[in-house]
Design a protein around this motif. Structure first.
Motif, PDB file in Angstrom:
ATOM      1  N   ASP A   1      96.923  61.634 -71.116  1.00  5.64           N
ATOM      2  CA  ASP A   1      97.838  60.731 -70.676  1.00  5.64           C
ATOM      3  C   ASP A   1      98.962  60.414 -71.598  1.00  5.64           C
ATOM      4  OD1 ASP A   1      96.205  60.459 -68.184  1.00  5.64           O
ATOM      5  OD2 ASP A   1      95.076  58.796 -69.032  1.00  5.64           O
ATOM      6  N   MET A   2      98.597  60.321 -72.810  1.00  4.72           N
ATOM      7  CA  MET A   2      99.404  60.295 -73.699  1.00  4.72           C
ATOM      8  C   MET A   2     100.819  61.152 -73.794  1.00  4.72           C
ATOM      9  SD  MET A   2      99.104  60.073 -77.981  1.00  4.72           S
ATOM     10  CE  MET A   2      98.549  61.595 -78.303  1.00  4.72           C
ATOM     11  N   LEU A   3     100.167  62.404 -73.764  1.00  2.00           N
ATOM     12  CA  LEU A   3     101.075  63.574 -73.869  1.00  2.00           C
ATOM     13  C   LEU A   3     102.026  63.417 -72.371  1.00  2.00           C
ATOM     14  CD1 LEU A   3      98.991  66.541 -75.230  1.00  2.00           C
ATOM     15  CD2 LEU A   3     100.958  65.346 -76.323  1.00  2.00           C
ATOM     16  N   ARG A   4     101.501  63.020 -71.218  1.00  2.65           N
ATOM     17  CA  ARG A   4     102.209  62.820 -70.372  1.00  2.65           C
ATOM     18  C   ARG A   4     103.353  61.800 -70.298  1.00  2.65           C
ATOM     19  NH1 ARG A   4     103.554  66.696 -67.479  1.00  2.65           N
ATOM     20  NH2 ARG A   4     104.052  65.106 -65.643  1.00  2.65           N
ATOM     21  N   GLU A   5     103.247  60.782 -71.008  1.00  4.79           N
ATOM     22  CA  GLU A   5     104.085  59.935 -71.359  1.00  4.79           C
ATOM     23  C   GLU A   5     105.016  60.364 -72.277  1.00  4.79           C
ATOM     24  OE1 GLU A   5     104.525  55.968 -70.683  1.00  4.79           O
ATOM     25  OE2 GLU A   5     104.057  57.362 -69.070  1.00  4.79           O
TER      26      GLU A   5
ATOM     27  N   ARG B   1     100.497  73.407 -74.337  1.00  2.14           N
ATOM     28  CA  ARG B   1     101.062  74.089 -73.007  1.00  2.14           C
ATOM     29  C   ARG B   1     100.428  73.431 -71.812  1.00  2.14           C
ATOM     30  NH1 ARG B   1      99.542  78.633 -76.580  1.00  2.14           N
ATOM     31  NH2 ARG B   1     101.269  79.936 -77.296  1.00  2.14           N
ATOM     32  N   GLY B   2      98.982  73.006 -71.898  1.00  5.89           N
ATOM     33  CA  GLY B   2      98.480  72.563 -70.891  1.00  5.89           C
ATOM     34  C   GLY B   2      98.925  71.108 -70.413  1.00  5.89           C
ATOM     35  N   ALA B   3     100.028  70.469 -71.251  1.00  5.26           N
ATOM     36  CA  ALA B   3     100.659  69.229 -71.047  1.00  5.26           C
ATOM     37  C   ALA B   3     102.270  69.484 -70.700  1.00  5.26           C
ATOM     38  CB  ALA B   3     100.576  68.414 -72.189  1.00  5.26           C
ATOM     39  N   MET B   4     102.695  70.683 -70.326  1.00  4.01           N
ATOM     40  CA  MET B   4     103.805  71.102 -70.096  1.00  4.01           C
ATOM     41  C   MET B   4     104.914  71.059 -71.292  1.00  4.01           C
ATOM     42  SD  MET B   4     104.120  69.273 -66.332  1.00  4.01           S
ATOM     43  CE  MET B   4     105.773  70.171 -65.907  1.00  4.01           C
ATOM     44  N   PHE B   5     104.598  71.729 -72.416  1.00  7.65           N
ATOM     45  CA  PHE B   5     105.381  71.828 -73.469  1.00  7.65           C
ATOM     46  C   PHE B   5     105.267  73.305 -73.940  1.00  7.65           C
ATOM     47  CE2 PHE B   5     104.414  67.133 -73.935  1.00  7.65           C
ATOM     48  CZ  PHE B   5     105.651  66.714 -74.195  1.00  7.65           C
TER      49      PHE B   5
ATOM     50  N   VAL C   1     109.226  60.524 -71.382  1.00  7.41           N
ATOM     51  CA  VAL C   1     110.359  59.756 -71.994  1.00  7.41           C
ATOM     52  C   VAL C   1     111.122  60.816 -72.681  1.00  7.41           C
ATOM     53  CG1 VAL C   1     109.104  57.625 -72.301  1.00  7.41           C
ATOM     54  CG2 VAL C   1     108.994  59.086 -74.255  1.00  7.41           C
ATOM     55  N   LEU C   2     110.886  62.146 -72.972  1.00  4.73           N
ATOM     56  CA  LEU C   2     111.420  63.093 -73.779  1.00  4.73           C
ATOM     57  C   LEU C   2     112.627  63.675 -73.036  1.00  4.73           C
ATOM     58  CD1 LEU C   2     111.488  64.608 -76.645  1.00  4.73           C
ATOM     59  CD2 LEU C   2     110.098  66.369 -75.520  1.00  4.73           C
ATOM     60  N   ALA C   3     113.854  63.810 -73.386  1.00  5.50           N
ATOM     61  CA  ALA C   3     114.861  64.189 -72.682  1.00  5.50           C
ATOM     62  C   ALA C   3     114.857  65.954 -72.496  1.00  5.50           C
ATOM     63  CB  ALA C   3     116.372  64.101 -73.372  1.00  5.50           C
ATOM     64  N   ASP C   4     115.298  66.100 -71.574  1.00  8.15           N
ATOM     65  CA  ASP C   4     115.406  67.624 -71.178  1.00  8.15           C
ATOM     66  C   ASP C   4     116.302  68.330 -72.393  1.00  8.15           C
ATOM     67  OD1 ASP C   4     114.345  66.744 -68.734  1.00  8.15           O
ATOM     68  OD2 ASP C   4     116.417  67.104 -67.350  1.00  8.15           O
ATOM     69  N   GLY C   5     115.431  69.291 -72.989  1.00  7.68           N
ATOM     70  CA  GLY C   5     116.008  70.243 -73.952  1.00  7.68           C
ATOM     71  C   GLY C   5     115.504  69.409 -75.066  1.00  7.68           C
ATOM     72  N   GLY C   6     114.599  68.376 -75.132  1.00 11.22           N
ATOM     73  CA  GLY C   6     114.231  67.523 -76.498  1.00 11.22           C
ATOM     74  C   GLY C   6     113.062  68.539 -77.049  1.00 11.22           C
ATOM     75  N   ARG C   7     112.916  67.699 -78.286  1.00 10.19           N
ATOM     76  CA  ARG C   7     111.844  68.556 -79.015  1.00 10.19           C
ATOM     77  C   ARG C   7     110.804  67.503 -79.451  1.00 10.19           C
ATOM     78  NH1 ARG C   7     114.392  72.384 -77.461  1.00 10.19           N
ATOM     79  NH2 ARG C   7     115.505  73.667 -78.500  1.00 10.19           N
ATOM     80  N   LEU C   8     109.563  68.057 -79.623  1.00  4.77           N
ATOM     81  CA  LEU C   8     108.244  67.269 -80.058  1.00  4.77           C
ATOM     82  C   LEU C   8     107.734  67.962 -81.294  1.00  4.77           C
ATOM     83  CD1 LEU C   8     105.881  65.384 -79.399  1.00  4.77           C
ATOM     84  CD2 LEU C   8     104.920  66.914 -78.125  1.00  4.77           C
ATOM     85  N   VAL C   9     107.419  67.127 -82.074  1.00  6.93           N
ATOM     86  CA  VAL C   9     106.766  67.843 -83.415  1.00  6.93           C
ATOM     87  C   VAL C   9     105.442  67.096 -83.538  1.00  6.93           C
ATOM     88  CG1 VAL C   9     106.575  67.731 -85.819  1.00  6.93           C
ATOM     89  CG2 VAL C   9     108.708  68.750 -84.615  1.00  6.93           C
ATOM     90  N   VAL C  10     104.255  67.634 -83.688  1.00 11.59           N
ATOM     91  CA  VAL C  10     102.947  67.085 -83.759  1.00 11.59           C
ATOM     92  C   VAL C  10     102.371  67.507 -85.142  1.00 11.59           C
ATOM     93  CG1 VAL C  10     100.579  67.065 -82.879  1.00 11.59           C
ATOM     94  CG2 VAL C  10     102.453  67.513 -81.242  1.00 11.59           C
ATOM     95  N   VAL C  11     101.813  66.431 -85.866  1.00 12.95           N
ATOM     96  CA  VAL C  11     101.262  66.627 -87.217  1.00 12.95           C
ATOM     97  C   VAL C  11      99.876  66.153 -87.081  1.00 12.95           C
ATOM     98  CG1 VAL C  11     101.505  65.980 -89.653  1.00 12.95           C
ATOM     99  CG2 VAL C  11     103.654  66.035 -88.178  1.00 12.95           C
ATOM    100  N   VAL C  12      99.061  67.133 -87.363  1.00 14.01           N
ATOM    101  CA  VAL C  12      97.629  66.857 -87.277  1.00 14.01           C
ATOM    102  C   VAL C  12      96.778  67.426 -88.285  1.00 14.01           C
ATOM    103  CG1 VAL C  12      97.435  66.803 -84.664  1.00 14.01           C
ATOM    104  CG2 VAL C  12      97.131  68.905 -85.837  1.00 14.01           C
ATOM    105  N   PRO C  13      95.500  66.937 -88.734  1.00 15.05           N
ATOM    106  CA  PRO C  13      94.557  67.708 -89.772  1.00 15.05           C
ATOM    107  C   PRO C  13      94.256  68.949 -89.334  1.00 15.05           C
ATOM    108  CG  PRO C  13      93.883  65.572 -89.284  1.00 15.05           C
ATOM    109  CD  PRO C  13      94.663  65.776 -88.089  1.00 15.05           C
TER     110      PRO C  13
END
Length: 285
Positions: free
Chosen positions: A157-161, A207-211, A165-177
């Protein structure tokens, strides 16, 4: 006398690691990793995160992560930036360029006021539900998740949100351990809590969250210690680690783009090409 049946229902000590219990089945709201489902830890306290980044070890970690983020986002002029989790220490480096910068902190974590770089500036932090961000569709050009994904109890649900809100052509960066690093095994840093991941696991989740994952980086090769010698030599450890021990860094950073698929509006029917049967013309005359 202890029977074999009694021993069979006791949780194995080997399955209790890093503050979480591993169970050999998929559970709602969890992500299966290597055949096990990890029950999520509670969100970390916002004050503990602030205190870590105010420490010497936290300053080093912030500097190394910022360097990788800047390499991925070299120019954010005129863009809207959102940080979800505890991203304020990393958003500051983009604040002078971006048109708008917002730090959203999940309700399970708590919130601290963040005014950015300018003294006396208005608060740029807000408390938000991880699965219900109070932002308009397509309103953010860049989104940064730090101390967020590894603690979420509603990951999908968080990744769907975030996707909304991310614009078309936008970028997401994930920082994890990083699951392979020693940072994930020591609880005196925030990277020793929650669910650690390998780069391949993060790519599968995105990929499962459409990224669409684009590139990744690993950093924090020095041991997670507060001793002055190790803190002073951290830049040298980064150079050596990037060349010889790339999979073993403490943090995995993945950049992804938003995937857009064409669809049919709800209630609409797809048009099908039809053919009219033409009968044979009568012959003769």
């Amino acid at each position: 006398m202890i029977s074999r049946r009694m021993l069979a229902i006791r949780p194995r000590a080997a399955n209790r690691r890093h503050g979480r219990t591993l169970v050999p089945r998929q559970m709602p709201g969890t992500c299966s990793v290597s055949g096990y489902a990890s029950v999520r830890c509670m969100w970390p306290d916002i004050v503990d995160l602030r205190d870590f980044y105010d420490s010497g070890l936290g300053h080093v970690a912030r500097r190394m992560i910022r360097r990788q983020l800047r390499a991925m986002w070299p120019d954010v002029a005129g863009m809207n930036l959102l940080g979800l989790g505890y991203a304020a220490p990393f958003l500051r480096t983009f604040q002078d360029e971006a048109a708008r910068t917002i730090a959203a902190m999940p309700s399970g974590m708590g919130v601290l006021a963040w005014a950015g770089a300018a003294d006396g500036a208005r608060n740029l932090a807000m408390l938000a539900q991880e699965d219900g961000l109070p932002l308009a569709d397509l309103s953010m050009d860049r989104i940064l998740l730090v101390h967020s994904l590894e603690h979420s109890e509603h990951l999908r649900d968080m990744l769907r949100e975030v996707w909304r809100v991310l614009a078309d052509g936008g970028r997401l960066v994930v920082v994890v351990p990083n699951r392979r690093s020693i940072w994930a095994r020591f609880e005196h840093t925030p990277f020793g809590h929650g669910q650690p991941y390998t780069p391949n696991q993060i790519n599968g989740i995105l990929r499962g969250a459409m990224f669409a994952p684009m590139r990744s980086a690993v950093c924090l090769y020095m041991p997670p210690t507060r001793r002055h010698f190790w803190l002073k030599t951290a830049p040298a450890w980064e150079k050596v680690g990037e060349r010889w021990f790339a999979p073993l860094g403490g943090v995995t950073i993945v950049e992804a783009s938003k995937q857009i698929y064409g669809g049919i509006p709800a209630g609409a029917t797809a048009r099908r090409r039809g053919y009219v049967r033409v009968g044979a013309s009568a012959g003769g005359g």
